[in-house]
Design an enzyme around this catalytic site. Structure first.
Site, PDB file in Angstrom:
ATOM      1  N   GLN A 219       0.825  -1.208   0.000  1.00 19.49           N
ATOM      2  CA  GLN A 219       0.000   0.000   0.000  1.00 19.49           C
ATOM      3  C   GLN A 219       0.857   1.256   0.000  1.00 19.49           C
ATOM      4  O   GLN A 219       1.710   1.422   0.830  1.00 19.49           O
ATOM      5  CB  GLN A 219      -0.901   0.043   1.244  1.00 19.49           C
ATOM      6  CG  GLN A 219      -2.214  -0.639   1.058  1.00 19.49           C
ATOM      7  CD  GLN A 219      -2.118  -2.087   1.421  1.00 19.49           C
ATOM      8  OE1 GLN A 219      -1.109  -2.534   1.934  1.00 19.49           O
ATOM      9  NE2 GLN A 219      -3.168  -2.806   1.183  1.00 19.49           N
ATOM     10  N   ASP A 221       2.727   2.280  -2.606  1.00 15.16           N
ATOM     11  CA  ASP A 221       3.690   2.224  -3.709  1.00 15.16           C
ATOM     12  C   ASP A 221       2.999   2.292  -5.070  1.00 15.16           C
ATOM     13  O   ASP A 221       3.662   2.401  -6.105  1.00 15.16           O
ATOM     14  CB  ASP A 221       4.513   0.928  -3.634  1.00 15.16           C
ATOM     15  CG  ASP A 221       5.392   0.872  -2.404  1.00 15.16           C
ATOM     16  OD1 ASP A 221       5.945   1.924  -2.036  1.00 15.16           O
ATOM     17  OD2 ASP A 221       5.502  -0.200  -1.792  1.00 15.16           O
TER      18      ASP A 221
END
Length: 417
Positions: A219, A221
């Site tokens: 989460q 990226d």
């Protein structure tokens, strides 16, 4: 305390506030679809060598964030799911591998528009790609994009690298610094047999990761670059898109295939300097809605292709009426023209949640400018939260921030006493 100590105290408080904002923002994100989710922080990686990532960007989208990469003088490549159902004013772009504290004191790049692939599928994440168009050009070095031939040449011995500020574990917290992780390329056939979700992966995506897990994007990226180093330097081969959890065994990360969109011309068409309005977001499926669409010439006058163009026609779907077309002359560098439409939402949404207005031009590359009319689920979800749903995180965040700033003020008052 003296003035130096005063400033030092302020920096400590600001640092704490920034860390709190980052952590609580991550907690406030909606994780309803945790089994199959868009990826967002680096797991199993290490602090990035920042000099190698001058092109990476941090995309602030309000209560969430994504990554991206600078691919041209004013263009940032990211994932469609990062910007869908957002207004350009919702987006703030920070170019370069800045820390959380550095972003606090930096001025973000203003966003003029964004372009989502018209065939993006929010369920399967197919065609999960978007271009963010900045108001001003940026002189920071840009990343080179791989071709489809170069991506097709990857094999299981190819080592790819991803970077971002996302969670360092599934359900964890974002990173204050840029982190990177090396991943192995996974051939499409191996990726497709994992389960039904992975079976839908087509030529628009590639996979990377470790069979036994331990290393992955996560989460936060999302939208960030997946690169490979060859003898000539760094090339971007993918965009962080989705995965099941983070760094789990037999659950590889899925990345939009940059080579595919680079070779088929989609990226070039949306970075040519022919600027237009982003998607039209409607909060209801009924009523009449008036909108003014804009077309602007941002083409470099030194472009070897003709730097001027004109709008040749406007194609509207059922339920949309063309009220006025003011785009009747050649557009020189900096020229803007407008198109007025009226939308009958009940007709537009009879059979679908999306319809497309197509502005046709005589430009050699960007001959068609598609603008989608979409029912804004984002706005609908925001209304649900405000009506007593899972909105407690935002309230708690506000109260804690006030407490932190209150502490800073009290500290300064005690200092003066």
């Amino acid at each position: 305390m003296n003035e130096w100590n005063n400033n030092y105290m302020q920096k400590i408080v600001l640092t704490a506030v920034v860390g709190l904002v980052t952590s609580l923002t991550a907690l406030a994100q909606d994780h309803a679809n945790t089994e199959r989710m868009a990826s967002a922080r680096i797991v199993g990686g290490k602090p990035a060598t920042t000099s190698e990532w001058p092109f990476i960007t941090y995309v602030d989208i309000g209560n969430k964030f994504c990554g991206g990469s600078l691919i041209g003088d004013r263009y940032v490549l990211t994932a469609a799911h990062c910007v869908r159902e957002k207004s350009p004013t919702d987006l703030k772009v920070y170019v370069g591998p800045k820390t959380t504290l550095e972003r606090l004191f930096a001025t973000p790049e203003s966003v003029r528009s964004y372009y989502i692939h018209s065939d993006y599928n929010a369920t399967t994440f197919a065609n999960d790609i978007a271009i963010i168009e900045l108001e001003n050009t940026v002189t920071t070095p840009q990343v080179v994009l791989a071709t489809e031939v170069e991506v097709s040449a990857l094999d299981t011995k190819s080592i790819l690298t991803a970077a971002g500020w996302g969670d360092t574990s599934f359900g964890g917290y974002p990173s204050d610094i840029l982190r990177q992780v090396n991943l192995s390329y996974v051939d499409r056939g191996t990726c497709q047999i994992i389960d039904d979700d992975y079976a839908n992966i087509g030529s628009d995506a590639i996979c990377a990761g470790q069979e036994h897990g331990g290393k992955d994007t996560c989460q936060g990226d999302s939208g960030g670059p997946l690169i490979i180093e060859d003898g000539a330097g760094v090339k971007q081969v993918g965009i962080v898109s989705w995965g099941k959890g983070c760094a789990q065994a037999n659950a590889y990360g899925v990345y939009s295939n940059v080579g595919y969109f680079n070779t088929n011309g989609w990226i070039e068409k949306n970075t040519s300097g022919v600027s237009h309005s982003p998607d039209i977001l409607l909060k209801a499926k009924s009523g009449e809605h008036s909108r003014t669409l804009e077309v602007k010439n941002l083409i470099d006058p030194n472009d070897p292709n003709d730097p001027t163009f004109s709008v040749t026609s406007v194609q509207v779907p059922s339920g949309v009426t063309l009220m006025a077309n003011n785009c009747t002359a050649f557009l020189e560098k900096g020229d803007v023209c407008t198109i007025d439409i009226k939308i009958d939402a009940s007709t537009v949404y009879t059979n679908s949640d999306k319809a497309i207005v197509r502005i046709m031009t005589d430009h050699q590359i960007s001959s068609e400018l598609p603008i989608s009319i979409v029912y804004s689920y984002e706005d609908r979800n925001a209304q649900t939260l405000n009506n007593g749903g899972k909105g407690g995180g935002s309230t708690t965040l506000g109260m804690m921030l006030l407490a932190m700033f209150g502490f800073a003020l009290r500290a300064r008052k005690r200092d003066k006493a």
